[in-house]
Scaffold this motif. Structure first.
Motif, PDB file in Angstrom:
ATOM      1  N   PHE A  42      -8.479   5.892  -2.595  1.00 29.48           N
ATOM      2  CA  PHE A  42      -8.443   4.647  -1.838  1.00 29.48           C
ATOM      3  C   PHE A  42      -9.309   4.686  -0.592  1.00 29.48           C
ATOM      4  O   PHE A  42      -9.174   3.826   0.280  1.00 29.48           O
ATOM      5  N   ASN A  81      -6.740  -1.990 -11.560  1.00 24.52           N
ATOM      6  CA  ASN A  81      -7.858  -2.838 -11.134  1.00 24.52           C
ATOM      7  C   ASN A  81      -8.729  -2.178 -10.090  1.00 24.52           C
ATOM      8  O   ASN A  81      -9.944  -2.376 -10.075  1.00 24.52           O
ATOM      9  N   GLU A  82      -8.107  -1.383  -9.223  1.00 26.90           N
ATOM     10  CA  GLU A  82      -8.910  -0.689  -8.229  1.00 26.90           C
ATOM     11  C   GLU A  82      -9.843   0.288  -8.942  1.00 26.90           C
ATOM     12  O   GLU A  82     -10.957   0.528  -8.499  1.00 26.90           O
ATOM     13  N   GLU A 136       0.832  -1.212   0.000  1.00 21.26           N
ATOM     14  CA  GLU A 136       0.000   0.000   0.000  1.00 21.26           C
ATOM     15  C   GLU A 136       0.863   1.258   0.000  1.00 21.26           C
ATOM     16  O   GLU A 136       0.483   2.277  -0.561  1.00 21.26           O
ATOM     17  N   ASN A 149     -18.360  -4.748  -5.183  1.00 21.04           N
ATOM     18  CA  ASN A 149     -18.558  -3.726  -6.200  1.00 21.04           C
ATOM     19  C   ASN A 149     -20.047  -3.528  -6.438  1.00 21.04           C
ATOM     20  O   ASN A 149     -20.799  -4.487  -6.649  1.00 21.04           O
ATOM     21  N   ALA A 165     -13.854  -1.168  -8.783  1.00 19.53           N
ATOM     22  CA  ALA A 165     -13.658  -0.491  -7.503  1.00 19.53           C
ATOM     23  C   ALA A 165     -14.355  -1.256  -6.396  1.00 19.53           C
ATOM     24  O   ALA A 165     -15.493  -1.680  -6.537  1.00 19.53           O
ATOM     25  N   THR A 166     -13.662  -1.433  -5.280  1.00 21.62           N
ATOM     26  CA  THR A 166     -14.289  -2.063  -4.130  1.00 21.62           C
ATOM     27  C   THR A 166     -14.876  -0.965  -3.252  1.00 21.62           C
ATOM     28  O   THR A 166     -14.499   0.189  -3.348  1.00 21.62           O
TER      29      THR A 166
END
Lengths: 107, 409
Positions: B143, B192-193, B121, B394, B197-198
């Motif tokens: 984030f 990918n984020e 991170e 998601n 997106a989570t």
């Protein structure tokens, strides 16, 4: 630059003969390649004595200063040009002594 | 030049020059903190001056000179002049590196930001700040982390670089492949984020992050044009990004490949991605993971309709990928392609074998649910959808899975 490579152990027990042979061979290589400063294995934490002489008289206490599942079992001090080399040596050291290691720079 | 035009020039200069300015300062002063703050000050000065004074003929040169001056001012202010200058001198006096080392200061910067001694991170945050030039609040928003926490994360990472003496250099040739894959992992994570997106309160697709990941990967590609995996990752991102608008419906629901409006795919991105894949094939070197994933996406994007997809080619590519990366997630994706080639029954057998390893992974349950649905096993399918919905993070995916479940007879 010098780095301390600490060997972290979590199951009481000395190095086996095979591990010891691998460590010795690795130590020889460190010397040949000019990375060797010092190394040593340590007896079990239960053999430790803690001394505090900040007060009026020195107080001696039996046992390690920190009770924990993981403890310092030995260490290398290596001389390297850059951190990357210390990390690579530490990775090899971990394999040879069959334990986790931690790398920390000296100030 | 109008104020709006000047603002655009500054935005462009920020994109083009930020990493270069930070990298050259970091090299000269041996300190990422100084480099970052001086670069930020130089850009702030540009915002102040350029609208009135006009854009300098060489914006990059102007920014570097200004940033250098700011850095020296700052060091003087901090009264650390002697130490820092000594340090700066020692960095200059580094022995010259072998000629085969790729020499661009921005590469030193990215390899430092993505050093394996830093937590993942921290690598992501540092890369976006130092290399990408995003501000701390921007990264924090991306984030979903409070600004102060993100600021601390970056400060701690910089402190570790200094204290552990993480080197500011391009890794040796023998270490390079491993270290490049570390950099690519950071870029792919950022992409990918953005792409999936989570977080239940975020947009399902974060175009800001996908665009940033592509921009940074393009930059790495320009710096390392001969690296196959760099080209592969860029191609993979382009071919994925090309489908972005078709992937989410107007109502915010995930649209799977078979239901996407292929007319809405971005033809220019597809052409560029496929060209990269063809170039790599022509080189004839055994492809790595990203190149194979890009090739799979090239097959998908070549089909005008879902039914035109060359599934045997897709499965063959997955077989190749399994040999490189025998992870259960690759096996799951391969099974999805097998369902198209050999039918859902064969695929379900393969998927069921993964239960031990993927029981907590939403895509495992979603894949099972879909296969069971196609086999007419509604009750089991419903249970699998329920598990997938419970695990999915998601919003668009949750909406899609819920509709599919509710459509079961």
């Amino acid at each position: 630059m010098q780095y301390l490579v600490s060997v972290i152990d979590d199951n009481v027990g000395l190095a086996t003969p095979d591990e010891m042979a691998a460590i010795n061979a690795f130590n020889d290589r460190l010397k040949v390649e000019g990375h060797w400063v010092f190394a040593g294995g340590l007896a079990a934490p239960s053999s430790a004595t803690v001394i505090d002489n900040r007060g009026e008289e020195a107080i001696f206490t039996d046992g390690p200063f920190l009770e924990s599942k993981e403890y310092l079992a030995g260490f290398w001090i290596v001389e390297v040009a850059i951190l990357d080399v210390a990390l690579k040596l530490a990775a090899e050291g971990s394999k040879h002594c069959n334990r986790k290691v931690e790398v920390r720079p000296f100030l | 030049m109008s104020v709006v035009d000047v603002r655009e020039v500054i935005t462009q200069a920020h994109h083009d020059e930020w990493a270069r300015v930070v990298a050259s300062l970091a090299r000269r002063f041996g300190d990422l903190d100084v480099a970052e703050e001086a670069a930020a000050e130089a850009f702030a000065t540009a915002v102040e001056r350029w609208p009135a004074d006009g854009v300098p003929p060489n914006p990059g040169g102007w920014l570097t000179t200004t940033a250098n001056r700011k850095a020296i001012d700052r060091i003087r202010r901090e009264n650390k002049r002697d130490d820092k200058q000594k340090e700066a001198q020692s960095m200059y006096d580094d022995p010259p590196e072998p000629l085969d080392a790729i020499d661009d200061e921005r590469l030193r910067l990215i390899f430092t930001c993505c050093h394996p001694a830093l937590a993942m991170e921290a690598r992501v945050a540092l890369t976006l700040r130092m290399f990408g030039g995003l501000t701390v609040p921007e990264i924090a928003r991306a984030f979903l982390v409070p600004e102060t926490a993100m600021g601390q994360r970056i400060t701690r990472a910089k402190a570790k670089i200094k204290a552990a003496r993480i080197p500011y250099r391009v890794p040796s040739v023998q270490d390079l492949p491993g270290r490049i894959s570390g950099v690519l992992a950071v870029l792919y994570l950022i992409f990918n984020e953005g792409y999936l997106a989570t977080g239940h309160d975020t947009d399902p697709v974060r175009h800001d992050l996908t665009a940033e990941a592509i921009r940074l990967t393009r930059l790495i590609r320009a710096l390392m044009p001969d690296d196959g995996e760099v080209a592969g990752l860029l191609a993979l991102m382009l071919l994925t990004e090309a489908r972005r608008t078709a992937r989410i419906s107007v109502s915010g629901e995930l649209v799977t490949l078979d239901e996407q409006d292929r007319e809405a795919w971005d033809a220019a991105l597809i052409a560029e991605g496929q060209r990269l894949v063809r170039e790599r094939l022509a080189v004839g070197v055994a492809p790595g993971r990203y190149q194979i994933l890009a090739a799979i996406n090239a097959v998908h994007t070549s089909a005008r309709h879902m039914r035109d997809t060359d599934w045997s080619q897709v499965v063959a590519l997955y077989d190749q990928l399994v040999r490189l990366d025998p992870s259960p997630i690759v096996a799951l994706n391969r099974a999805v392609a097998v369902a198209e080639l050999d039918g859902p029954e064969v695929a379900l057998v393969a998927v069921d074998r993964l239960e031990d390893k993927l029981a907590d992974y939403h895509a495992y349950h979603a894949t099972r649910a879909d296969l069971l649905r196609r086999l007419g096993r509604s009750q089991q399918s419903r249970a699998a959808y329920a598990k997938a919905i419970g695990l999915a993070g998601n919003t668009a995916e949750t909406a899609y899975l819920t509709r599919r479940r509710d459509q079961l007879g």
